[in-house]
Motif scaffolding. Structure first.
Motif, PDB file in Angstrom:
ATOM      1  N   ARG A 643       2.346  12.048 -19.757  1.00  0.00           N
ATOM      2  CA  ARG A 643       3.602  12.008 -20.506  1.00  0.00           C
ATOM      3  C   ARG A 643       3.436  11.096 -21.708  1.00  0.00           C
ATOM      4  O   ARG A 643       2.917   9.982 -21.590  1.00  0.00           O
ATOM      5  CB  ARG A 643       4.748  11.518 -19.626  1.00  0.00           C
ATOM      6  N   LEU A 644       3.926  11.583 -22.862  1.00  0.00           N
ATOM      7  CA  LEU A 644       3.910  10.817 -24.105  1.00  0.00           C
ATOM      8  C   LEU A 644       5.347  10.590 -24.552  1.00  0.00           C
ATOM      9  O   LEU A 644       6.172  11.523 -24.538  1.00  0.00           O
ATOM     10  CB  LEU A 644       3.138  11.560 -25.196  1.00  0.00           C
ATOM     11  N   LEU A 645       5.643   9.341 -24.961  1.00  0.00           N
ATOM     12  CA  LEU A 645       6.978   8.988 -25.434  1.00  0.00           C
ATOM     13  C   LEU A 645       6.855   8.371 -26.817  1.00  0.00           C
ATOM     14  O   LEU A 645       6.018   7.484 -27.047  1.00  0.00           O
ATOM     15  CB  LEU A 645       7.641   7.977 -24.479  1.00  0.00           C
ATOM     16  N   ARG A 646       7.701   8.839 -27.737  1.00  0.00           N
ATOM     17  CA  ARG A 646       7.678   8.326 -29.104  1.00  0.00           C
ATOM     18  C   ARG A 646       9.010   7.633 -29.407  1.00  0.00           C
ATOM     19  O   ARG A 646      10.081   8.232 -29.342  1.00  0.00           O
ATOM     20  CB  ARG A 646       7.466   9.465 -30.098  1.00  0.00           C
ATOM     21  N   SER A 647       8.942   6.344 -29.712  1.00  0.00           N
ATOM     22  CA  SER A 647      10.110   5.600 -30.193  1.00  0.00           C
ATOM     23  C   SER A 647       9.602   4.721 -31.322  1.00  0.00           C
ATOM     24  O   SER A 647       8.971   5.231 -32.247  1.00  0.00           O
ATOM     25  CB  SER A 647      10.768   4.808 -29.061  1.00  0.00           C
ATOM     26  N   ARG A 648       9.825   3.423 -31.263  1.00  0.00           N
ATOM     27  CA  ARG A 648       9.191   2.551 -32.259  1.00  0.00           C
ATOM     28  C   ARG A 648       7.749   2.277 -31.858  1.00  0.00           C
ATOM     29  O   ARG A 648       6.978   1.709 -32.625  1.00  0.00           O
ATOM     30  CB  ARG A 648       9.960   1.240 -32.364  1.00  0.00           C
ATOM     31  N   ILE A 649       7.398   2.646 -30.621  1.00  0.00           N
ATOM     32  CA  ILE A 649       6.033   2.537 -30.117  1.00  0.00           C
ATOM     33  C   ILE A 649       5.642   3.884 -29.516  1.00  0.00           C
ATOM     34  O   ILE A 649       6.499   4.740 -29.249  1.00  0.00           O
ATOM     35  CB  ILE A 649       5.899   1.428 -29.036  1.00  0.00           C
ATOM     36  N   LEU A 650       4.375   4.070 -29.294  1.00  0.00           N
ATOM     37  CA  LEU A 650       3.878   5.257 -28.614  1.00  0.00           C
ATOM     38  C   LEU A 650       3.466   4.857 -27.207  1.00  0.00           C
ATOM     39  O   LEU A 650       2.627   3.975 -27.031  1.00  0.00           O
ATOM     40  CB  LEU A 650       2.686   5.856 -29.374  1.00  0.00           C
ATOM     41  N   THR A 651       4.069   5.495 -26.230  1.00  0.00           N
ATOM     42  CA  THR A 651       3.754   5.209 -24.834  1.00  0.00           C
ATOM     43  C   THR A 651       2.981   6.389 -24.264  1.00  0.00           C
ATOM     44  O   THR A 651       3.399   7.549 -24.397  1.00  0.00           O
ATOM     45  CB  THR A 651       5.025   5.001 -23.999  1.00  0.00           C
ATOM     46  N   CYS A 652       1.879   6.096 -23.609  1.00  0.00           N
ATOM     47  CA  CYS A 652       1.053   7.109 -22.945  1.00  0.00           C
ATOM     48  C   CYS A 652       1.037   6.790 -21.462  1.00  0.00           C
ATOM     49  O   CYS A 652       0.649   5.685 -21.062  1.00  0.00           O
ATOM     50  CB  CYS A 652      -0.362   7.101 -23.532  1.00  0.00           C
ATOM     51  N   GLU A 653       1.440   7.751 -20.629  1.00  0.00           N
ATOM     52  CA  GLU A 653       1.530   7.541 -19.183  1.00  0.00           C
ATOM     53  C   GLU A 653       0.709   8.598 -18.455  1.00  0.00           C
ATOM     54  O   GLU A 653       0.764   9.789 -18.801  1.00  0.00           O
ATOM     55  CB  GLU A 653       2.976   7.640 -18.710  1.00  0.00           C
ATOM     56  N   VAL A 654      -0.005   8.160 -17.437  1.00  0.00           N
ATOM     57  CA  VAL A 654      -0.737   9.068 -16.555  1.00  0.00           C
ATOM     58  C   VAL A 654      -0.280   8.809 -15.127  1.00  0.00           C
ATOM     59  O   VAL A 654      -0.392   7.684 -14.625  1.00  0.00           O
ATOM     60  CB  VAL A 654      -2.260   8.884 -16.687  1.00  0.00           C
ATOM     61  N   TYR A 655       0.260   9.840 -14.481  1.00  0.00           N
ATOM     62  CA  TYR A 655       0.768   9.741 -13.115  1.00  0.00           C
ATOM     63  C   TYR A 655      -0.256  10.326 -12.151  1.00  0.00           C
ATOM     64  O   TYR A 655      -0.943  11.317 -12.457  1.00  0.00           O
ATOM     65  CB  TYR A 655       2.079  10.520 -12.973  1.00  0.00           C
ATOM     66  N   ASP A 656      -0.350   9.718 -10.963  1.00  0.00           N
ATOM     67  CA  ASP A 656      -1.199  10.280  -9.904  1.00  0.00           C
ATOM     68  C   ASP A 656      -0.531  10.063  -8.560  1.00  0.00           C
ATOM     69  O   ASP A 656       0.495   9.375  -8.463  1.00  0.00           O
ATOM     70  CB  ASP A 656      -2.603   9.660  -9.937  1.00  0.00           C
ATOM     71  N   GLY A 657      -1.092  10.618  -7.504  1.00  0.00           N
ATOM     72  CA  GLY A 657      -0.476  10.569  -6.178  1.00  0.00           C
ATOM     73  C   GLY A 657      -0.959   9.428  -5.319  1.00  0.00           C
ATOM     74  O   GLY A 657      -0.720   9.434  -4.095  1.00  0.00           O
ATOM     75  N   SER A 658      -1.634   8.422  -5.875  1.00  0.00           N
ATOM     76  CA  SER A 658      -2.140   7.297  -5.104  1.00  0.00           C
ATOM     77  C   SER A 658      -1.323   6.048  -5.396  1.00  0.00           C
ATOM     78  O   SER A 658      -0.838   5.855  -6.512  1.00  0.00           O
ATOM     79  CB  SER A 658      -3.609   7.039  -5.451  1.00  0.00           C
ATOM     80  N   LEU A 659      -1.190   5.185  -4.390  1.00  0.00           N
ATOM     81  CA  LEU A 659      -0.486   3.912  -4.563  1.00  0.00           C
ATOM     82  C   LEU A 659      -1.447   2.739  -4.696  1.00  0.00           C
ATOM     83  O   LEU A 659      -1.037   1.577  -4.591  1.00  0.00           O
ATOM     84  CB  LEU A 659       0.471   3.678  -3.384  1.00  0.00           C
ATOM     85  N   SER A 660      -2.738   3.032  -4.892  1.00  0.00           N
ATOM     86  CA  SER A 660      -3.717   1.960  -5.043  1.00  0.00           C
ATOM     87  C   SER A 660      -3.474   1.222  -6.360  1.00  0.00           C
ATOM     88  O   SER A 660      -2.984   1.787  -7.339  1.00  0.00           O
ATOM     89  CB  SER A 660      -5.141   2.526  -5.018  1.00  0.00           C
ATOM     90  N   THR A 661      -3.849  -0.053  -6.386  1.00  0.00           N
ATOM     91  CA  THR A 661      -3.587  -0.905  -7.550  1.00  0.00           C
ATOM     92  C   THR A 661      -4.806  -0.957  -8.452  1.00  0.00           C
ATOM     93  O   THR A 661      -5.906  -1.327  -8.007  1.00  0.00           O
ATOM     94  CB  THR A 661      -3.235  -2.330  -7.099  1.00  0.00           C
ATOM     95  N   PRO A 662      -4.673  -0.592  -9.721  1.00  0.00           N
ATOM     96  CA  PRO A 662      -5.815  -0.697 -10.641  1.00  0.00           C
ATOM     97  C   PRO A 662      -6.101  -2.154 -10.982  1.00  0.00           C
ATOM     98  O   PRO A 662      -5.183  -2.950 -11.161  1.00  0.00           O
ATOM     99  CB  PRO A 662      -5.341   0.085 -11.866  1.00  0.00           C
ATOM    100  N   ARG A 663      -7.396  -2.502 -11.059  1.00  0.00           N
ATOM    101  CA  ARG A 663      -7.775  -3.884 -11.382  1.00  0.00           C
ATOM    102  C   ARG A 663      -8.887  -3.866 -12.424  1.00  0.00           C
ATOM    103  O   ARG A 663      -9.780  -3.022 -12.388  1.00  0.00           O
ATOM    104  CB  ARG A 663      -8.268  -4.628 -10.136  1.00  0.00           C
ATOM    105  N   ILE A 664      -8.813  -4.843 -13.323  1.00  0.00           N
ATOM    106  CA  ILE A 664      -9.892  -5.007 -14.300  1.00  0.00           C
ATOM    107  C   ILE A 664     -11.066  -5.690 -13.621  1.00  0.00           C
ATOM    108  O   ILE A 664     -10.903  -6.764 -13.012  1.00  0.00           O
ATOM    109  CB  ILE A 664      -9.415  -5.827 -15.511  1.00  0.00           C
ATOM    110  N   ARG A 665     -12.246  -5.082 -13.698  1.00  0.00           N
ATOM    111  CA  ARG A 665     -13.451  -5.645 -13.084  1.00  0.00           C
ATOM    112  C   ARG A 665     -14.260  -6.406 -14.123  1.00  0.00           C
ATOM    113  O   ARG A 665     -14.190  -6.131 -15.322  1.00  0.00           O
ATOM    114  CB  ARG A 665     -14.315  -4.527 -12.498  1.00  0.00           C
TER     115      ARG A 665
END
Length: 723
Positions: A643-665
């Motif tokens: 999903r892409l949203l345009r307002s004063r900023i551009l938001t890019c969203e990616v949805y998936d079916g997992s509840l795992s937490t993303p972490r920076i390695r």
């Protein structure tokens, strides 16, 4: 209280009985407090039976007081001796077995003679001193006059008017006991001293760090007032009074010239019409804290009794002034703390522009713990928050700051309203059993055009629809934070584009004169009567939008709190104008659950940004979406959605079916992967994860260049007023 045996008592009206009881109880408390006693008793004289009958007891057990329930005039006990002699009597020893070191009794004298006596059981050796004795006489005179007045008899007058002055002294004492601020003290002196003592002016100044600072005045020319401020000068009356802590009474200008020659030119220059002065040191805790100057437009001889009373009043005013200064200092610090903890400005967001008002209580001893906030969330959603820490004082203001900080932290984690209040409840519970707070946390979604909120013992929100309809949903709020047991109930309702959301604390709608339900009804009435049409805020100019909301805030406050000086609780008001995201600014696509998804996502992004005229962002956005989709393929599961949203900023969203937490390695130099989220963080202005009931969303935000054709929006608005 023992029964009164005088004839005709049964026929007295209930108000008269209540008035007399109130007088007796108040007078006795003042007498005990003035002498620092363990407790006290008040007897009234019945000429018909020649008995003193006990009518009021303070701080003494009923069993001990029973021994003096009824006394004969000739008995050798303090109240009877004071009645017979008509003077203050002090007796050493423990007369009633209460552990007292002595008893002091003072007669109550009316127009026709004695009408009773106060008795105070003393706690220490010696005493009462001269000041305490003068005060006891003043309280006795005041009580006697009030008793005669409640019985329908005219107050007693003596040719010397000393009795009247004593009564006024007692009235000043009562007023000082209720004074909270320095200005309250000055007001009490002006009301209770000027007229009774025949004075025409008064100046009250505090002394600190070698300087005098005027805190109040009545009856003085403005040009003359500056002479009572600044460093102390030698040869001036105030300097001597502060140094010696003794009053100075100057009956005439001649006497002033004689005692203080340096004042001759000042008086002859005509800057002051005063002809007599009483300089009273204000003493507290053994030091001079200020000076009160009474002035007279005519020469004024000071009698011995008047001098004694004024000296006593100076000591009382000094103690009250010192207490009030400490209160003012603490109150100012608490207000500064609270003001620093509240938001100075509110953000202007694509989905909401808001205005707020914070109003400290007009009366009361401490600041409150009310707060409000507007917090930007992902996907242009907005969190609207109001809360109220129960109680008043610096501790409550500090707790408010902690809760506001916690709300910001939890909101940054994109928590749902019920989960957020659950964590806040744990925080408040850990503060101790005496800490409670109410809170309303609402989230407006401009894409789904919904408002989702949860309540913890707080007044519900009010919604104003674009057609002018005003309503407040009837819901059952959960208990306050610190007393609740999660889970909290979540309430969700559709919100038409352009609606207003009105949030407030109970100080705006609840008072001694009305309950919260009636106050909420009044708020709805004010919004309807104001003919509010949210469409008037719908222009592209957010400056005008903010001004309109600020005017509406002022209207609501002035209608609901017309006499703010008499309010006893803080109040907060937050009004937000919501704006839905147009359908043309939303693009949503399904993605296959296989490695081809990354390539398809890049193509979808490229095409959509071209349609929006944002080709300059295409390369960066393609890289971001490729990393997000690749992360799902490697570490999560489908179904996937972009999903892409345009307002004063551009938001890019990616949805998936997992509840795992993303972490920076922290990838090593030799690692082939593990740098995807580091790249996402480097290329976006902000990124994060949001969790739904059965899925999660990883999102990024990018600034849209000014030349994109989108209207520029300023981030902040000075739409808060701290009254």
């Amino acid at each position: 209280m023992c029964p009164n045996r005088r004839q005709g008592v049964e026929s007295e009206s209930s108000p008269a009985v209540e008035a007399r009881a109130t007088t007796l109880a108040f007078g006795l408390r003042q007498a005990v407090a003035s002498a620092g006693g363990l407790g006290g008793l008040l007897h009234l004289w019945d000429p018909g039976t020649a008995r003193l009958t006990l009518h009021a007891v303070d701080g003494i057990a009923a069993g001990a007081a029973r021994a003096w329930a009824e006394l004969r005039e000739e008995q050798d006990v303090p109240p009877a001796r004071a009645l017979r002699r008509g003077v203050l009597v002090r007796v050493d020893g423990d007369c009633l077995g209460t552990g007292a070191t002595g008893t002091v009794a003072v007669p109550l004298v009316g127009a026709a003679g004695p009408i009773g006596a106060f008795s105070v059981l003393l706690a220490g050796s010696g005493g009462p001193d001269d000041v305490q004795q003068s005060f006891l006489h003043a309280v006795a005179a005041w009580t006697a006059e009030r008793l005669e007045r409640s019985a329908g008899r005219p107050p007693h007058r003596t040719p010397e008017s000393g009795h009247e002055l004593a009564v006024r002294s007692a009235e000043l004492t009562a007023a000082l006991a209720e004074a909270v601020t320095v200005q309250d003290v000055v007001g009490a002196v002006a009301r209770c001293v000027l007229s009774p003592f025949g004075a025409d002016g008064v100046i009250v100044s505090v002394f600190e760090n070698g300087r005098l600072t005027r805190v109040g005045d009545v009856g003085y020319p403005k040009a003359y007032l500056t002479r009572f401020e600044g460093p102390l000068a030698a040869g001036m009356p105030v300097t001597d009074v502060l140094r010696t802590r003794r009053p100075e009474f100057l009956e005439s200008p001649a006497r002033m010239y004689e005692r203080y020659p340096v004042t001759t030119d000042m008086i002859r220059m005509g800057t002051s019409p005063k002809m007599a002065w009483a300089f009273l040191p204000l003493v507290a805790s053994g030091r001079a804290v200020g000076v009160a100057v009474l002035s007279y437009n005519r020469t004024h001889p000071f009698g011995e009794e008047e001098r004694t009373l004024l000296t006593t009043l100076g000591a009382l005013v000094g103690q009250a002034l010192e207490r009030a200064r400490l209160y003012d200092l603490e109150h100012a610090r608490a207000q500064q703390l609270q003001s620093a903890l509240l938001p100075r400005t509110l953000p202007r967001l694509p989905a909401a522009v808001a205005a707020a008002r914070y109003l400290p209580a007009g009366r009361g001893e401490q600041v409150g713990g009310d707060w409000f906030d507007v917090i930007p969330l992902s996907a242009d959603r907005v969190a609207l928050v109001v809360g109220d820490v129960m109680g008043h004082g610096i501790a409550e203001a500090a707790t408010m700051g902690r809760l506001r900080t916690a709300v910001h932290t939890l909101a940054d984690l994109d928590m749902a309203p019920d989960d957020l209040l659950g964590h806040l409840n744990d925080l408040v519970s850990d503060l101790g059993e005496d800490f409670y707070a109410t809170c309303l946390y609402a989230v407006y979604d401009p894409v789904g055009r919904t408002c989702c909120y949860a309540l913890a013992g707080h007044p519900p929100p009010v919604f104003v629809h674009p057609d002018g309809t005003v309503h407040s949903p009837v819901v059952s709020p959960d208990p306050p934070l610190g007393a609740a047991t999660p889970p909290f109930a979540v309430h969700e309702l559709p919100l038409p584009d352009g609606s207003l959301v009105v949030l407030c604390t109970d100080g705006l709608i609840e008072s001694d004169a009305q309950d919260a339900e009636r106050g909420l009804t009044e708020l709805l009435r004010v919004l309807r009567r104001s003919a509010v049409r949210p469409a008037r805020f719908a222009g592209a100019d957010q400056e005008a939008d903010a001004r309109g909301l600020a005017e509406l805030c002022d209207t609501v406050v002035s209608e609901l709190l017309p006499d703010r000086a008499r309010t006893t609780d803080d109040a907060a008001l937050l009004i937000a104008h919501t704006r839905a995201l147009p359908a043309d600014d939303i693009a949503s696509f399904g993605l296959p659950d296989d490695p081809r998804a990354a390539g398809q996502a890049r193509q979808l992004v490229r095409d959509q940004l071209s349609r929006w005229g944002l080709d300059d962002l295409s390369t960066t956005t393609e890289l971001l979406v490729s990393e997000l989709v690749g992360n799902v393929i490697r570490h999560a599961r489908g179904p996937m959605r972009l999903r892409l949203l345009r307002s004063r900023i551009l938001t890019c969203e990616v949805y998936d079916g997992s509840l795992s937490t993303p972490r920076i390695r922290h990838a090593a130099n030799t690692d082939e992967g593990g740098r995807g989220l580091q790249l996402v963080a480097a290329l976006s202005r902000r990124w994060g994860a949001r969790y739904l009931s059965d899925a999660k969303c990883i999102w990024t935000e990018q600034d849209i260049p000014d030349g994109s054709g989108r209207p520029a929006v300023r981030d902040r608005t000075p739409s808060i007023v701290h009254h």
